[in-house]
Design an enzyme around this catalytic site. Sequence first.
Site, PDB file in Angstrom:
ATOM      1  N   HIS A  81       0.762  -1.095  -0.007  1.00  0.00           N
ATOM      2  CA  HIS A  81       0.071   0.055  -0.071  1.00  0.00           C
ATOM      3  C   HIS A  81       0.918   1.288   0.046  1.00  0.00           C
ATOM      4  O   HIS A  81       0.558   2.316  -0.100  1.00  0.00           O
ATOM      5  CB  HIS A  81      -0.839   0.157   1.214  1.00  0.00           C
ATOM      6  CG  HIS A  81      -1.930  -1.125   1.514  1.00  0.00           C
ATOM      7  ND1 HIS A  81      -2.354  -1.575   2.162  1.00  0.00           N
ATOM      8  CD2 HIS A  81      -2.920  -1.393   0.331  1.00  0.00           C
ATOM      9  CE1 HIS A  81      -3.345  -2.443   2.108  1.00  0.00           C
ATOM     10  NE2 HIS A  81      -3.491  -2.105   0.962  1.00  0.00           N
ATOM     11  N   CYS A 100       3.242  -1.275  -4.496  1.00  0.00           N
ATOM     12  CA  CYS A 100       2.787  -1.686  -5.794  1.00  0.00           C
ATOM     13  C   CYS A 100       3.042  -0.473  -6.715  1.00  0.00           C
ATOM     14  O   CYS A 100       2.902   0.627  -6.428  1.00  0.00           O
ATOM     15  CB  CYS A 100       1.234  -1.679  -5.552  1.00  0.00           C
ATOM     16  SG  CYS A 100       0.287  -1.837  -7.272  1.00  0.00           S
ATOM     17  N   HIS A 142      -7.531   4.777   4.873  1.00  0.00           N
ATOM     18  CA  HIS A 142      -6.903   3.669   4.198  1.00  0.00           C
ATOM     19  C   HIS A 142      -5.460   3.955   4.055  1.00  0.00           C
ATOM     20  O   HIS A 142      -5.001   5.145   3.613  1.00  0.00           O
ATOM     21  CB  HIS A 142      -7.279   3.521   2.721  1.00  0.00           C
ATOM     22  CG  HIS A 142      -7.120   2.052   2.433  1.00  0.00           C
ATOM     23  ND1 HIS A 142      -5.726   1.759   1.786  1.00  0.00           N
ATOM     24  CD2 HIS A 142      -7.675   1.025   2.319  1.00  0.00           C
ATOM     25  CE1 HIS A 142      -5.568   0.586   1.336  1.00  0.00           C
ATOM     26  NE2 HIS A 142      -6.707  -0.103   1.706  1.00  0.00           N
ATOM     27  N   GLU A 196      -3.005   3.305   1.856  1.00  0.00           N
ATOM     28  CA  GLU A 196      -2.784   3.687   0.482  1.00  0.00           C
ATOM     29  C   GLU A 196      -3.067   5.286   0.540  1.00  0.00           C
ATOM     30  O   GLU A 196      -2.084   5.830  -0.199  1.00  0.00           O
ATOM     31  CB  GLU A 196      -3.500   2.932  -0.455  1.00  0.00           C
ATOM     32  CG  GLU A 196      -2.970   3.223  -1.920  1.00  0.00           C
ATOM     33  CD  GLU A 196      -3.969   2.769  -3.016  1.00  0.00           C
ATOM     34  OE1 GLU A 196      -4.345   1.493  -3.002  1.00  0.00           O
ATOM     35  OE2 GLU A 196      -4.248   3.300  -3.984  1.00  0.00           O
ATOM     36  N   THR A 241      -6.073   3.211  -5.946  1.00  0.00           N
ATOM     37  CA  THR A 241      -5.959   2.195  -6.998  1.00  0.00           C
ATOM     38  C   THR A 241      -7.207   1.152  -7.028  1.00  0.00           C
ATOM     39  O   THR A 241      -7.349   0.780  -8.127  1.00  0.00           O
ATOM     40  CB  THR A 241      -4.644   1.345  -7.065  1.00  0.00           C
ATOM     41  OG1 THR A 241      -4.791   0.828  -5.443  1.00  0.00           O
ATOM     42  CG2 THR A 241      -3.412   2.245  -7.229  1.00  0.00           C
ATOM     43  N   CYS A 271      -6.635   0.742 -10.682  1.00  0.00           N
ATOM     44  CA  CYS A 271      -6.205  -0.728 -11.355  1.00  0.00           C
ATOM     45  C   CYS A 271      -7.302  -1.348 -11.698  1.00  0.00           C
ATOM     46  O   CYS A 271      -8.135  -1.792 -10.899  1.00  0.00           O
ATOM     47  CB  CYS A 271      -5.171  -1.448 -10.311  1.00  0.00           C
ATOM     48  SG  CYS A 271      -4.688  -2.867 -10.811  1.00  0.00           S
ATOM     49  N   SER A 288      -9.094  -6.511   5.213  1.00  0.00           N
ATOM     50  CA  SER A 288      -9.017  -6.122   3.807  1.00  0.00           C
ATOM     51  C   SER A 288     -10.399  -5.538   2.949  1.00  0.00           C
ATOM     52  O   SER A 288     -11.339  -6.271   2.699  1.00  0.00           O
ATOM     53  CB  SER A 288      -8.583  -7.307   2.960  1.00  0.00           C
ATOM     54  OG  SER A 288      -9.016  -7.358   1.633  1.00  0.00           O
ATOM     55  N   ASN A 323     -10.763  -4.734   0.192  1.00  0.00           N
ATOM     56  CA  ASN A 323     -11.407  -5.109  -1.302  1.00  0.00           C
ATOM     57  C   ASN A 323     -12.128  -6.295  -1.028  1.00  0.00           C
ATOM     58  O   ASN A 323     -12.980  -7.072  -1.850  1.00  0.00           O
ATOM     59  CB  ASN A 323     -10.253  -5.090  -2.402  1.00  0.00           C
ATOM     60  CG  ASN A 323      -9.283  -6.326  -2.205  1.00  0.00           C
ATOM     61  OD1 ASN A 323      -9.740  -7.523  -2.734  1.00  0.00           O
ATOM     62  ND2 ASN A 323      -8.250  -6.194  -1.540  1.00  0.00           N
ATOM     63  N   SER A 375      -5.357  -9.849  -1.483  1.00  0.00           N
ATOM     64  CA  SER A 375      -4.251 -10.194  -0.617  1.00  0.00           C
ATOM     65  C   SER A 375      -4.451 -11.733  -0.019  1.00  0.00           C
ATOM     66  O   SER A 375      -3.731 -12.068   1.178  1.00  0.00           O
ATOM     67  CB  SER A 375      -4.207  -9.023   0.482  1.00  0.00           C
ATOM     68  OG  SER A 375      -5.522  -9.006   1.031  1.00  0.00           O
TER      69      SER A 375
END
Lengths: 283, 283
Positions: free
Chosen positions: B73, B95, B123, B125, B161, B189, B217, B219, B261
């Site tokens: 992240h 990343c 977050h 990131e 992303t 992404c 997580s 996502n 992940s």
Amino acid sequence: MEVILAKHAGFCFGVKRATQLAFEAADIGRETYTLGPIIHSPQVVQRLEEMGVIPVENVSEVESGGTIIIRSHGVAAEELEAAVRANLEVVDATCPFVKKAQEHVATLSKEGYDIVVVGDAVHPEVQGIVSYAAGRVYVVSSGKDVERLPRMSKIGIVAQTTQSFEHLQDVVTACLARGGETRVYNTICDATAVRQDEAKKLAGAVDCMVVIGGFNSANTKRLAQICRELLPRTHHVETACQIDAQWFEGVEKVGVTAGASTPKWIIDEVINRISAIDKDKIS
Amino acid sequence: MEVILAKHAGFCFGVKRATQLAFEAADIGRETYTLGPIIHSPQVVQRLEEMGVIPVENVSEVESGGTIIIRSHGVAAEELEAAVRANLEVVDATCPFVKKAQEHVATLSKEGYDIVVVGDAVHPEVQGIVSYAAGRVYVVSSGKDVERLPRMSKIGIVAQTTQSFEHLQDVVTACLARGGETRVYNTICDATAVRQDEAKKLAGAVDCMVVIGGFNSANTKRLAQICRELLPRTHHVETACQIDAQWFEGVEKVGVTAGASTPKWIIDEVINRISAIDKDKIS
């Protein structure tokens, strides 16, 4: 019969400025020309012509030393250069908002962006803006058009100043979806949106609408179309003599608006004509 | 009972790369640390810890000469600088797509843009990306958030992303409406969108869905939520031991997917466990 004139009817900032510059040039009395019609109003163009300001199609038609006025929509970069090369005195009446769009295209293009112009490819404003790109340039009117464009990693976007925000948004979204970088200058002038919003409100509150402006004026045609969708009794006229008394049969309220290139004197004549019809009916 | 595994389940490119770098560092056997958890998988973090790769909260916890791994992240610019100042060997497992977003923010900020990051402010990131701005920077998750921002004439936009394209589009539209210049790097992404689209299709074709991934997580949680909206019989697990045999009563087809992940070994364990339940039922 009540006649209601829209507050934002007629000349926008750029057209007012261009017309003033042309009449000032005419007053000086030198040999003066405009490259294309100064604004999209045949009546203004005719009045200027009577004062000695002649529209020409090409710089080559003007003799060295003459004055040439660049119309509000702007012209192609090469035409402007040709005028300078031909030793003409240039009065640049390009709308400052259009000028900005031209400048952004020139800068973006120099910085390696492929250019996307949101607008109407055959409109003189767009043809002028497009000419400032040094590299690839595309005119689109919707996100759908963007799908047909080649791969681009850096996209620079400007809009024709009279475009709707929805069109710009649609095109930007389509460009974003292609990934990479999207750099947008929102060059839309809100005079068009303000005039249209006001016309919509007016059309919803009257029995008949009269929209005044050049039959060659895209923004006037669009204004009439917007009103007609809400009120079928909408009439687009260029001058007072086109007013038909029958339009006002049984009408209690008439709304009047006018495109960005319609001078005040024509609006006044139309209102006087409608009021005269009303008096005729009463007497 | 048929078990169908989604093609794009598990590790995305950035997580795979980060995990490989961490395991390589562990193999060398030097004193190694990760700044925060390397990825959002408690099981991967635990396995690395068993191999001597220890997560720390702060650079100051590591002695000079030690190796520190920057998680997928990314981290804040000042943390990275602190690691270099403290004479640590830095293995940057950020990343590459996140790195790009950080770099765009730094460049835009230097060029005088106010920065808008589309994402989740808490977050890691996003916190990392934000730290690369030299001037004003705002995190928003929708166009509505943009309305509350102060006046800005040059807006530079990047996205977390893993954001949805709709969020980016919504924010860009709101920024465009404020006029001026809007410069956007679409840093989304598409691994997230591809995984979600595939999960949707799978959830529509099975009787039960199992979504595997860290409870921390974002996502994976979103993936489970998307499946649950289509198929209430959706279960989010971190490991195989959380699988409950009762979930599969009367089920003919089970869909399995996993967050970005989630390592392959956990996916394999979950599939083996489900298959074993099936065999138990038959015998």
